[in-house]
Scaffold this active site. Structure first.
Site, mmCIF file in Angstrom:
data_model
loop_
_atom_site.group_PDB
_atom_site.id
_atom_site.type_symbol
_atom_site.label_atom_id
_atom_site.label_comp_id
_atom_site.label_asym_id
_atom_site.label_seq_id
_atom_site.Cartn_x
_atom_site.Cartn_y
_atom_site.Cartn_z
ATOM 1 N N TRP A 5 -20.901 74.584 -86.344
ATOM 2 C CA TRP A 5 -20.725 73.251 -86.936
ATOM 3 C C TRP A 5 -21.151 72.151 -85.983
ATOM 4 C CZ3 TRP A 5 -16.037 69.830 -86.329
ATOM 5 C CH2 TRP A 5 -15.358 70.093 -85.141
ATOM 6 N N ASP A 6 -21.335 72.500 -84.711
ATOM 7 C CA ASP A 6 -21.779 71.519 -83.720
ATOM 8 C C ASP A 6 -23.063 70.830 -84.187
ATOM 9 O OD1 ASP A 6 -20.390 73.890 -82.609
ATOM 10 O OD2 ASP A 6 -20.355 72.706 -80.772
ATOM 11 N N GLU B 64 -9.298 75.249 -82.231
ATOM 12 C CA GLU B 64 -9.363 76.671 -82.554
ATOM 13 C C GLU B 64 -8.180 77.471 -82.003
ATOM 14 O OE1 GLU B 64 -13.134 78.067 -81.233
ATOM 15 O OE2 GLU B 64 -14.256 76.898 -82.711
#
Length: 545
Positions: A359-360, A486
């Protein structure tokens, strides 16, 4: 050689990064920093000379964005919905090696006396240069060696090296130069840390054919499990004596030391074309005819346009100025721009995180391209659209409708072996749709939105509406998810996730066309109800956190 502190700071320079001393302690870091890439090819800033002294201090690596091998993920106890296979970016045939001998004495950074050493990467020319003066301890003969290297921004399949050897204090010597292409390559194996290397060991590229035509020396290989094919090759500016053995080509020249020597080596890779061998040979032939100087000029012209749109000028802080340009340049080197590839966690500089896309891209990197190179931003969205069928299948695997994009992937399938920090991060859908929204707002490209974007937007919204639940007294809730933190896994109503989903649904409501409602059989009333319920959920999540 003099050793320096591993915490060495590279000199602060506006338009380049450089080092003036070579040390084993910092070498792998420097190899990463001095990588040259074009979004497809990445070549680490390793030495052209091979030296046993570098063992455990170097990671010779050339990578192709999106070229990978697979291996089954072994679980202690498998469960429903777990990812099935690793995907790992591959180290591909090494076209860097040159060997130089003078009167039988091999030139390396650990033989003779080394002076005037430097290694630098220019942000304006895209050229990596390494040079040093070598003095024989046996005869006192001196040579100045200059290597120049690039990965072409304008020729996707092409990289090149130029070597220049200048006798300094003699007019006669037996100088031999050998250039090679090494096809027997392996990945770095991780030692308990999957972020640091491959999930498999040994060579996975199997040579099926050797290529030799019009001065081109190459290999056609196929991976063991993923069955992907790659054609790699080299072509030199002057003909030499050719030698070939399994997985290996070399070309050699002999000189008398009476004048300077210059050899250009054109390097090619092709992995995803209809005829990779033909593509390789065509691109190498064109590049060699153009010549190294022309390739450099093309780099300069390309980067002039890039910096005209992307440069951020800073006064009063030279370190920050260098950092901004260094990062912008490496982003440009890392980004896939063919609609079939994305940006790996380490770009094309190494094997960390196995070359996966995260997703970076959409949250941290995409905005840079949306505002400076929107045509590249569009290609990143096209990649996501290309893997939408995989995302739909992944949603079905989780017993949901719509589509769920993979948390980490190369080929579009989920590759995260740890569900709580992988698949459970369902905010990946909203992250990608956030990028779509930004691109649409910046470019007003409604054609892309209507032709491809809306399908992604609708299907990922359907997933959220199915994944979530309406709980009496609490509203619409999204439970059992992991947010951007996370390490706090599998919680209910993560604020970030909920707010991103809310933003996505609002974007959908304002973007829906009558044609899309009919085509995708969607009711805006149902979405409005979901949006209203989600607002309640957002409020509750903020109170709880």
């Amino acid at each position: 050689m003099k050793k320096i502190n591993p915490s060495i700071i590279y000199p602060i320079e506006n338009w380049q990064v450089s080092e003036s001393e070579y040390t084993l302690e910092t070498n792998q870091r420097s190899e990463t920093i001095f990588t040259v890439g074009n979004g497809y090819i990445g070549i680490r800033g390793c030495t052209e000379e091979t030296m046993p002294e570098l063992e455990n201090h170097t990671l010779p690596g050339t990578y192709i964005n999106g070229f990978y091998e697979t291996a089954p993920i072994i679980y202690g106890e498998a469960a429903y919905g777990y990812a099935e296979n690793h995907q790992t970016i591959l180290n591909v045939p090494n076209a860097l090696p040159f060997e130089i001998t003078v009167d039988g004495e091999k030139i390396t950074l650990f033989s003779g006396k080394i002076t005037d050493y430097s290694r630098k990467l220019s942000f304006k020319t895209g050229l990596f240069e390494r040079q040093f003066t070598w003095t024989s301890e046996k005869t006192g003969k001196q040579l100045k060696i200059i290597f120049s290297r690039l990965a072409s921004f304008t020729r996707k399949h092409v990289a090149a090296i130029k070597i220049n050897i200048q006798p300094v204090n003699f007019m006669a010597a037996d100088i031999q130069v050998t250039s090679s292409l090494q096809g027997a390559v392996t990945n770095q194996e991780h030692d308990g840390d999957p972020r640091a290397g491959a999930a498999f060991s040994g060579q996975v590229l199997n040579t099926e054919k050797v290529i030799q035509q019009s001065g081109i020396l190459g290999l056609f290989q196929r991976t063991t499990s993923s069955k992907l094919e790659i054609a790699s090759g080299i072509k030199h500016s002057i003909p030499g004596s050719v030698s070939q053995k399994q997985d290996f080509w070399s070309e050699s020249w002999q000189f008398d030391g009476s004048t300077s020597i210059e050899i250009s080596k054109f390097i090619g890779y092709a992995t995803s074309e209809k005829d990779n061998i033909q593509t390789l040979c065509t691109e190498l032939e064109k590049a060699s005819k153009a010549g190294f100087a022309q390739l450099v000029q093309e780099q300069v012209d390309y980067l002039d346009l890039f910096w005209n749109r992307a440069d951020i000028g800073v006064t009063g802080d030279d370190a920050l100025q260098q950092a901004l340009r260094f990062n912008a340049f490496h982003l440009l080197q890392s980004v896939g721009r063919d609609g079939r590839t994305n940006i790996a966690a380490k770009g094309v500089t190494g094997e960390g995180y196995e070359g996966h896309y995260f997703w970076d891209t959409e949250i941290f990197i995409f905005p840079f391209f949306a505002f400076t190179q929107p045509e590249i931003a569009k290609k990143l969205l096209e990649y996501r659209y290309s893997i939408l069928p995989n995302a739909k299948k992944r949603a079905r695997d989780l017993a949901c409708s719509g589509a769920l994009f993979p948390w980490r992937t190369i080929n579009g399938e989920e590759a995260s072996a740890y569900y709580p920090a992988g698949t459970a991060q369902i905010h990946i859908n909203a992250d990608i749709m956030h990028a779509l929204k930004l691109y649409t707002e910046v470019t007003n490209d409604t054609d892309f939105l209507n032709e491809k974007g809306l399908e992604m937007l609708i299907e990922t919204s359907r997933f959220y509406m199915d994944y979530g639940d309406f709980v009496e007294g609490r509203g619409f809730t999204i439970n059992g998810v992991t947010g951007p933190d996370e390490y706090t896994a599998l919680i209910n109503n993560n604020t970030y996730t909920n707010m991103m989903v809310k933003d996505q649904l609002e974007f959908l409501l304002t973007s829906l066309t009558d044609e899309a409602r009919i085509k995708f059989n969607i009711s805006d009333i149902e979405i409005k109800i979901g949006l209203l319920q989600l607002k309640i959920c957002i409020f509750i999540a903020q109170i709880l956190h």
